[in-house]
Design an enzyme around this catalytic site. Structure first.
Site, PDB file in Angstrom:
ATOM      1  N   LEU A  79       1.425   3.685   2.276  1.00 46.76           N
ATOM      2  CA  LEU A  79       2.327   3.878   3.415  1.00 46.76           C
ATOM      3  C   LEU A  79       3.269   2.691   3.600  1.00 46.76           C
ATOM      4  CD1 LEU A  79       3.206   5.504   5.913  1.00 46.76           C
ATOM      5  CD2 LEU A  79       1.401   4.331   7.192  1.00 46.76           C
ATOM      6  N   ALA A 118      -4.822  -2.286   5.819  1.00 45.69           N
ATOM      7  CA  ALA A 118      -6.139  -1.787   6.227  1.00 45.69           C
ATOM      8  C   ALA A 118      -7.102  -1.853   5.055  1.00 45.69           C
ATOM      9  CB  ALA A 118      -6.027  -0.340   6.721  1.00 45.69           C
ATOM     10  N   TYR A 119      -8.365  -1.858   5.404  1.00 46.62           N
ATOM     11  CA  TYR A 119      -9.433  -1.653   4.417  1.00 46.62           C
ATOM     12  C   TYR A 119      -9.648  -0.146   4.412  1.00 46.62           C
ATOM     13  CZ  TYR A 119     -14.139  -2.135   2.332  1.00 46.62           C
ATOM     14  OH  TYR A 119     -15.254  -2.059   1.531  1.00 46.62           O
ATOM     15  N   THR A 120      -9.244   0.521   3.317  1.00 46.38           N
ATOM     16  CA  THR A 120      -9.209   1.984   3.319  1.00 46.38           C
ATOM     17  C   THR A 120     -10.264   2.629   2.400  1.00 46.38           C
ATOM     18  OG1 THR A 120      -7.465   1.900   1.648  1.00 46.38           O
ATOM     19  CG2 THR A 120      -6.765   2.142   3.942  1.00 46.38           C
ATOM     20  N   TYR A 154     -16.005   3.157   8.251  1.00 46.47           N
ATOM     21  CA  TYR A 154     -14.535   3.068   8.256  1.00 46.47           C
ATOM     22  C   TYR A 154     -13.976   3.502   9.614  1.00 46.47           C
ATOM     23  CZ  TYR A 154      -9.731   4.620   7.154  1.00 46.47           C
ATOM     24  OH  TYR A 154      -8.379   4.832   7.164  1.00 46.47           O
ATOM     25  N   GLY A 161       0.815  -1.223   0.000  1.00 44.60           N
ATOM     26  CA  GLY A 161       0.000   0.000   0.000  1.00 44.60           C
ATOM     27  C   GLY A 161       0.845   1.268   0.000  1.00 44.60           C
ATOM     28  N   ASP A 210      -2.254 -12.289   4.648  1.00 38.94           N
ATOM     29  CA  ASP A 210      -3.590 -11.741   4.890  1.00 38.94           C
ATOM     30  C   ASP A 210      -3.748 -11.647   6.408  1.00 38.94           C
ATOM     31  OD1 ASP A 210      -6.272 -11.369   5.436  1.00 38.94           O
ATOM     32  OD2 ASP A 210      -6.966 -12.719   3.857  1.00 38.94           O
ATOM     33  N   LYS A 243     -11.896   1.255  12.313  1.00 38.94           N
ATOM     34  CA  LYS A 243     -10.522   1.607  12.703  1.00 38.94           C
ATOM     35  C   LYS A 243     -10.428   1.800  14.222  1.00 38.94           C
ATOM     36  CE  LYS A 243      -7.363   2.351  10.481  1.00 38.94           C
ATOM     37  NZ  LYS A 243      -6.240   1.455  10.025  1.00 38.94           N
TER      38      LYS A 243
HETATM   39  N1  LIG Z   1      -4.565   7.187   2.910  1.00 38.90           N
HETATM   40  C1  LIG Z   1      -4.968   8.068   3.847  1.00 38.90           C
HETATM   41  O1  LIG Z   1      -5.291   9.227   3.543  1.00 38.90           O
HETATM   42  C2  LIG Z   1      -5.028   7.658   5.291  1.00 38.90           C
HETATM   43  C3  LIG Z   1      -5.511   8.594   6.222  1.00 38.90           C
HETATM   44  C4  LIG Z   1      -5.571   8.229   7.572  1.00 38.90           C
HETATM   45  C5  LIG Z   1      -5.133   6.993   7.975  1.00 38.90           C
HETATM   46  N2  LIG Z   1      -4.687   6.091   7.067  1.00 38.90           N
HETATM   47  C6  LIG Z   1      -4.256   4.785   7.563  1.00 38.90           C
HETATM   48  O2  LIG Z   1      -2.932   4.570   7.124  1.00 38.90           O
HETATM   49  C7  LIG Z   1      -2.695   3.168   6.972  1.00 38.90           C
HETATM   50  C8  LIG Z   1      -2.094   2.908   5.603  1.00 38.90           C
HETATM   51  O3  LIG Z   1      -3.050   3.284   4.624  1.00 38.90           O
HETATM   52  P1  LIG Z   1      -2.659   3.498   3.108  1.00 38.90           P
HETATM   53  O4  LIG Z   1      -3.016   4.883   2.750  1.00 38.90           O
HETATM   54  O5  LIG Z   1      -1.275   3.005   2.850  1.00 38.90           O
HETATM   55  O6  LIG Z   1      -3.733   2.538   2.431  1.00 38.90           O
HETATM   56  P2  LIG Z   1      -3.617   1.568   1.179  1.00 38.90           P
HETATM   57  O7  LIG Z   1      -2.745   2.171   0.138  1.00 38.90           O
HETATM   58  O8  LIG Z   1      -5.027   1.198   0.843  1.00 38.90           O
HETATM   59  O9  LIG Z   1      -2.842   0.329   1.788  1.00 38.90           O
HETATM   60  C9  LIG Z   1      -3.448  -0.624   2.581  1.00 38.90           C
HETATM   61  C10 LIG Z   1      -2.910  -1.960   2.178  1.00 38.90           C
HETATM   62  O10 LIG Z   1      -3.498  -2.957   3.005  1.00 38.90           O
HETATM   63  C11 LIG Z   1      -3.739  -4.078   2.181  1.00 38.90           C
HETATM   64  N3  LIG Z   1      -4.729  -4.956   2.753  1.00 38.90           N
HETATM   65  C12 LIG Z   1      -6.082  -4.890   2.684  1.00 38.90           C
HETATM   66  N4  LIG Z   1      -6.636  -5.922   3.315  1.00 38.90           N
HETATM   67  C13 LIG Z   1      -5.622  -6.678   3.812  1.00 38.90           C
HETATM   68  C14 LIG Z   1      -5.547  -7.881   4.538  1.00 38.90           C
HETATM   69  N5  LIG Z   1      -6.645  -8.551   4.909  1.00 38.90           N
HETATM   70  N6  LIG Z   1      -4.328  -8.379   4.859  1.00 38.90           N
HETATM   71  C15 LIG Z   1      -3.211  -7.714   4.481  1.00 38.90           C
HETATM   72  N7  LIG Z   1      -3.208  -6.585   3.783  1.00 38.90           N
HETATM   73  C16 LIG Z   1      -4.406  -6.065   3.451  1.00 38.90           C
HETATM   74  C17 LIG Z   1      -4.178  -3.490   0.865  1.00 38.90           C
HETATM   75  O11 LIG Z   1      -4.044  -4.458  -0.140  1.00 38.90           O
HETATM   76  P3  LIG Z   1      -5.017  -4.433  -1.428  1.00 38.90           P
HETATM   77  O12 LIG Z   1      -4.759  -3.109  -2.086  1.00 38.90           O
HETATM   78  O13 LIG Z   1      -4.599  -5.609  -2.191  1.00 38.90           O
HETATM   79  O14 LIG Z   1      -6.409  -4.502  -0.858  1.00 38.90           O
HETATM   80  C18 LIG Z   1      -3.238  -2.315   0.722  1.00 38.90           C
HETATM   81  O15 LIG Z   1      -2.053  -2.676   0.039  1.00 38.90           O
HETATM   82  C19 LIG Z   1      -4.057   2.497   7.205  1.00 38.90           C
HETATM   83  O16 LIG Z   1      -4.117   2.060   8.534  1.00 38.90           O
HETATM   84  C20 LIG Z   1      -5.055   3.618   7.008  1.00 38.90           C
HETATM   85  O17 LIG Z   1      -6.240   3.394   7.748  1.00 38.90           O
HETATM   86  C21 LIG Z   1      -4.621   6.392   5.740  1.00 38.90           C
END
Ligand SMILES: NC(=O)c1ccc[n+]([C@@H]2O[C@H](COP(=O)([O-])OP(=O)(O)OC[C@H]3O[C@@H](n4cnc5c(N)ncnc54)[C@H](OP(=O)(O)O)[C@@H]3O)[C@@H](O)[C@H]2O)c1
Length: 293
Positions: A12, A60-62, A125, A10, A36, A129
């Site tokens: 981050l 995460a499920y984002t 969501y 993902g 997973d 979380k």
């Molecule tokens: N992006 C933002 O603006 C934002 C803001 C606040 C907080 N956050 C938090 O920051 C963290 C990182 O988010 P991100 O932006 O990097 O999100 P992201 O790009 O959606 O990355 C999340 C990753 O988790 C993977 N994933 C989903 N279900 C999974 C499972 N069951 N087992 C293992 N991996 C799984 C996804 O894979 P797939 O793509 O294959 O589903 C994806 O690669 C999360 O905790 C999110 O809640 C993000």
């Protein structure tokens, strides 16, 4: 210290694993195909095989809007997954650094949220979380920490900043919401904070911390800053109210996080979002595919 990064495919996760590799830290980076986090046996097997001292959970499920209709699945990933990781960490003597979100708050504040402000999520969501935060802190109270962040953008994965880069190249004007306020945060800056915090998790770093870039902005402010830095006229960005873009999940009007705990831990103060964007944008632009005409 051995690190294990989950969700390493993902936005981050890729930056965090990449930074650790660049620093020659021993790191195992597992994307969803490799681990997973909702699969208890796979989680235990991963910890047994790699014997990390610290797990950084970036999985995460984002999909904020999709979660409104799919809360059960979001809860499995955002609530049950972190619980399984925390239990496995307890069983294998590892520590856990878990990433969470400003969406655990109601988003109607008038001043930055301190870490101990009462949560009040208004979206599926956010609820899932919050369940994950609570699971981690209750399963592993002395060997975990939760880092809340917000409004991420980076070189990898979709983000508002990348959308603006694409739209600047393809549209004359862009309507952007000007009544929602938050903190644009470069994922590389957050990754650096996670890597600084990691070795201290379970020592002086436990509980909840906030880590975003400093300052605050509306989406409109951020879009104008992107246009300006691209050498485009920021006047092409037009302010509209959030009501113009109804979404299944309501967006917070004010969702700014205070950094009291980072300060108290003696970590460098997060830099202003504008300074971070200034440094990040050339690389983010480079990696943003052009829209095909
Ligand atoms: N992006 C933002 O603006 C934002 C803001 C606040 C907080 N956050 C938090 O920051 C963290 C990182 O988010 P991100 O932006 O990097 O999100 P992201 O790009 O959606 O990355 C999340 C990753 O988790 C993977 N994933 C989903 N279900 C999974 C499972 N069951 N087992 C293992 N991996 C799984 C996804 O894979 P797939 O793509 O294959 O589903 C994806 O690669 C999360 O905790 C999110 O809640 C993000």
């Amino acid at each position: 210290m051995r690190w294990l990064v989950t969700g390493a495919g993902g936005l981050l996760g890729r930056d965090t694993a990449g930074l650790l590799r660049a620093r020659r830290e021993p790191v195992t980076a597992l994307d969803r195909a490799a681990l997973d986090i909702t699969d208890p046996e796979a989680v235990h097997a991963a910890l047994a095989a790699h014997r990390p001292h610290l797990v950084v959970n970036c999985a995460a499920y984002t999909a904020v809007d999709a979660a409104e209709h799919d809360e059960e699945r979001a809860l499995r990933v955002n609530g049950d997954g972190p619980r399984l990781l925390a239990r496995a960490c307890a069983a294998h003597g590892a520590r856990l650094l878990h990433v969470s979100t400003d969406y655990v708050f109601a988003g109607d504040a008038r001043a930055p949220y301190p870490e101990d402000h009462r949560p009040g999520p208004r979206t599926a969501y956010g609820r899932t979380k919050l369940a994950g935060e609570r699971a981690v802190l209750s399963e592993l109270p002395h060997a975990s920490a939760v880092v809340r962040t917000a409004w991420l953008y980076g070189v990898h994965g979709p983000s508002f900043v990348r959308t603006m880069i694409r739209l600047e190249a393809s549209r004359d004007t862009v309507d952007v919401v000007d009544d929602q306020r938050g903190q644009p945060t470069w994922s590389a800056d957050l990754a650096r904070t996670l890597v600084r915090l990691g070795p201290r998790v379970g020592d002086d770093v436990t509980g909840v911390l906030h880590a975003t870039n400093a300052g605050e902005a509306t989406w409109y402010d951020l879009a104008r800053a992107v246009f300006r830095q691209l050498g485009a006229d920021p006047g092409r960005v037009r302010p509209v109210g959030g009501a113009a873009f109804p979404r299944p999940a309501p967006r917070p009007a004010y969702s700014v996080l205070a950094h009291g705990r980072l300060r108290n831990l003696g970590l460098p103060a997060p830099r202003d979002w504008r300074a971070a964007l200034h440094e990040a944008l050339p690389a983010v632009r480079e990696e943003t595919p052009r829209e095909t005409p």
